[in-house]
Write a protein that holds these residues in place. Structure first.
Motif, short mmCIF file in Angstrom:
data_model
loop_
_atom_site.label_atom_id
_atom_site.label_comp_id
_atom_site.label_asym_id
_atom_site.label_seq_id
_atom_site.Cartn_x
_atom_site.Cartn_y
_atom_site.Cartn_z
N ASP A 6 0.84 -1.19 0.00
CA ASP A 6 0.00 0.00 0.00
C ASP A 6 0.88 1.24 0.00
N PRO A 7 0.52 2.27 -0.78
CA PRO A 7 1.31 3.51 -0.79
C PRO A 7 1.40 4.10 0.61
N GLU A 8 2.57 4.60 0.95
CA GLU A 8 2.76 5.17 2.27
C GLU A 8 1.89 6.42 2.44
N GLU A 9 1.41 6.59 3.64
CA GLU A 9 0.60 7.75 3.95
C GLU A 9 1.48 8.98 4.02
N LYS A 10 1.14 9.99 3.24
CA LYS A 10 1.93 11.22 3.21
C LYS A 10 1.12 12.35 3.82
N GLU A 11 1.79 13.19 4.56
CA GLU A 11 1.10 14.33 5.15
C GLU A 11 0.73 15.32 4.07
N ASP A 12 -0.50 15.74 4.06
CA ASP A 12 -0.99 16.62 3.02
C ASP A 12 -0.35 17.99 3.15
N PRO A 13 0.36 18.49 2.12
CA PRO A 13 0.98 19.82 2.21
C PRO A 13 -0.03 20.93 2.46
N LEU A 14 -1.30 20.70 2.10
CA LEU A 14 -2.30 21.75 2.32
C LEU A 14 -2.43 22.06 3.81
N ARG A 15 -2.17 21.06 4.66
CA ARG A 15 -2.25 21.31 6.09
C ARG A 15 -1.07 22.15 6.58
N ILE A 16 0.06 22.06 5.87
CA ILE A 16 1.24 22.79 6.29
C ILE A 16 1.22 24.22 5.75
N PHE A 17 0.84 24.36 4.47
CA PHE A 17 0.89 25.66 3.83
C PHE A 17 -0.50 26.31 3.73
N GLY A 18 -1.45 25.82 4.51
CA GLY A 18 -2.79 26.38 4.45
C GLY A 18 -2.82 27.87 4.76
N GLY A 19 -3.48 28.65 3.90
CA GLY A 19 -3.59 30.08 4.09
C GLY A 19 -2.41 30.86 3.55
N SER A 20 -1.39 30.19 3.00
CA SER A 20 -0.23 30.88 2.45
C SER A 20 -0.29 30.87 0.93
N PRO A 21 0.51 31.72 0.25
CA PRO A 21 0.50 31.73 -1.21
C PRO A 21 0.91 30.40 -1.83
N VAL A 22 1.65 29.58 -1.08
CA VAL A 22 2.12 28.30 -1.61
C VAL A 22 0.95 27.32 -1.78
N GLU A 23 -0.14 27.55 -1.08
CA GLU A 23 -1.26 26.60 -1.08
C GLU A 23 -1.82 26.38 -2.48
N LYS A 24 -1.78 27.39 -3.34
CA LYS A 24 -2.39 27.27 -4.66
C LYS A 24 -1.61 26.34 -5.58
N PHE A 25 -0.36 26.00 -5.23
CA PHE A 25 0.45 25.11 -6.05
C PHE A 25 0.25 23.64 -5.68
N PHE A 26 -0.51 23.36 -4.64
CA PHE A 26 -0.67 22.00 -4.18
C PHE A 26 -2.12 21.57 -4.29
N ARG A 27 -2.30 20.26 -4.52
CA ARG A 27 -3.63 19.66 -4.55
C ARG A 27 -3.74 18.67 -3.39
N PRO A 28 -4.97 18.34 -2.98
CA PRO A 28 -5.11 17.34 -1.92
C PRO A 28 -4.47 16.02 -2.33
N GLU A 29 -4.05 15.25 -1.34
CA GLU A 29 -3.33 14.00 -1.61
C GLU A 29 -4.13 13.05 -2.49
N GLU A 30 -5.45 12.94 -2.24
CA GLU A 30 -6.26 12.00 -3.01
C GLU A 30 -6.39 12.40 -4.47
N GLU A 31 -6.13 13.65 -4.81
CA GLU A 31 -6.18 14.08 -6.20
C GLU A 31 -4.85 13.87 -6.92
N ARG A 32 -3.77 13.74 -6.17
CA ARG A 32 -2.45 13.58 -6.79
C ARG A 32 -2.10 12.13 -7.06
N ARG A 33 -2.58 11.23 -6.23
CA ARG A 33 -2.26 9.82 -6.39
C ARG A 33 -3.00 9.24 -7.60
N PRO A 34 -2.31 8.51 -8.46
CA PRO A 34 -2.98 7.99 -9.67
C PRO A 34 -4.06 6.98 -9.36
N GLU A 35 -3.95 6.25 -8.24
CA GLU A 35 -4.97 5.24 -7.94
C GLU A 35 -6.24 5.87 -7.38
#
Length: 212
Positions: free
Chosen positions: A57-86
């Motif tokens: 099973d793919p390792e659980e990764k911490e969602d960057p949106l939780r780290i960069f939430g509310g910052s300008p960097v947030e717009k460059f990241f998508r939720p984890e479930e949208e990035r994983r191909p499965e």
């Protein structure tokens, strides 16, 4: 079919009204279909099951949106479930985005192959990496091998398989990721060192000592 439905309704109404429920004969056809459906589902699951020890099973990764939430960097990241191909979109545009699974995986594999062959070619030819590309056949070999590596990386992703889902002994996603990042840094450092400081191949002395 109609008679069975009417008996079932009569049994239900009798129970509600306080009348003992009717004893109905078991539907043999329904039981047979249920057993057949379970056998088909079990057979399909068995066919799709990979070899033991090769699929994880793919390792659980911490969602960057939780780290960069509310910052300008947030717009460059998508939720984890949208990035994983499965789990998410497997279109080329989604896979090849900056935060998608394909760019780092492809760059890592090309860098590992590139820096390995760069050292081997320096020992054989006595040329630096830049000379291999501009004067030798390095660029031709790269243009030949790169599409193969890219295709072999993208095809499993199009089939909704994450690059983190396969493992075989020491060959797993985490080791590949760290080795790939080290190879990318090492290849850039090799180019800078040979062109700015050494003005020649890093392993040129090996080529000279072997008289190749």
């Amino acid at each position: 079919m109609a008679a069975s439905t009417m008996l079932s309704r009569a049994s239900y109404l009798g129970t509600v009204a306080g009348v003992p429920s009717l004893k109905l004969k078991p539907n043999v056809n329904t039981a047979f279909l249920g057993v057949r459906r379970n056998v088909v589902v079990y057979a399909k699951q068995t066919d799709d099951t990979p070899l033991p020890g090769t699929k994880v099973d793919p390792e659980e990764k911490e969602d960057p949106l939780r780290i960069f939430g509310g910052s300008p960097v947030e717009k460059f990241f998508r939720p984890e479930e949208e990035r994983r191909p499965e789990d998410g979109n497997t279109s080329p545009d989604s896979l090849m985005k900056f935060d998608g699974p394909a760019p780092e995986t492809i760059n890592s594999r090309l860098a590992m192959l590139g820096i390995t062959w760069a050292f081997v070619a320096e020992i054989i030819t006595g040329q630096s990496v830049w000379e291999q590309v501009t004067e030798g056949r390095g660029l031709i070999w790269f243009l030949f091998v790169a599409p193969i590596i890219i295709g072999a990386t993208l095809i499993p992703m199009f089939n909704r398989e994450s690059p983190d889902s396969r493992a075989n002994g020491p060959f797993n996603a985490q080791n590949e990721r760290w080795n790939g990042r080290a190879a990318m840094i090492g290849l850039v450092a090799l180019l800078v060192t040979e062109n700015i400081y050494l003005k020649g191949p890093l392993l040129g002395f090996v080529h000279s000592s072997l008289n190749l």
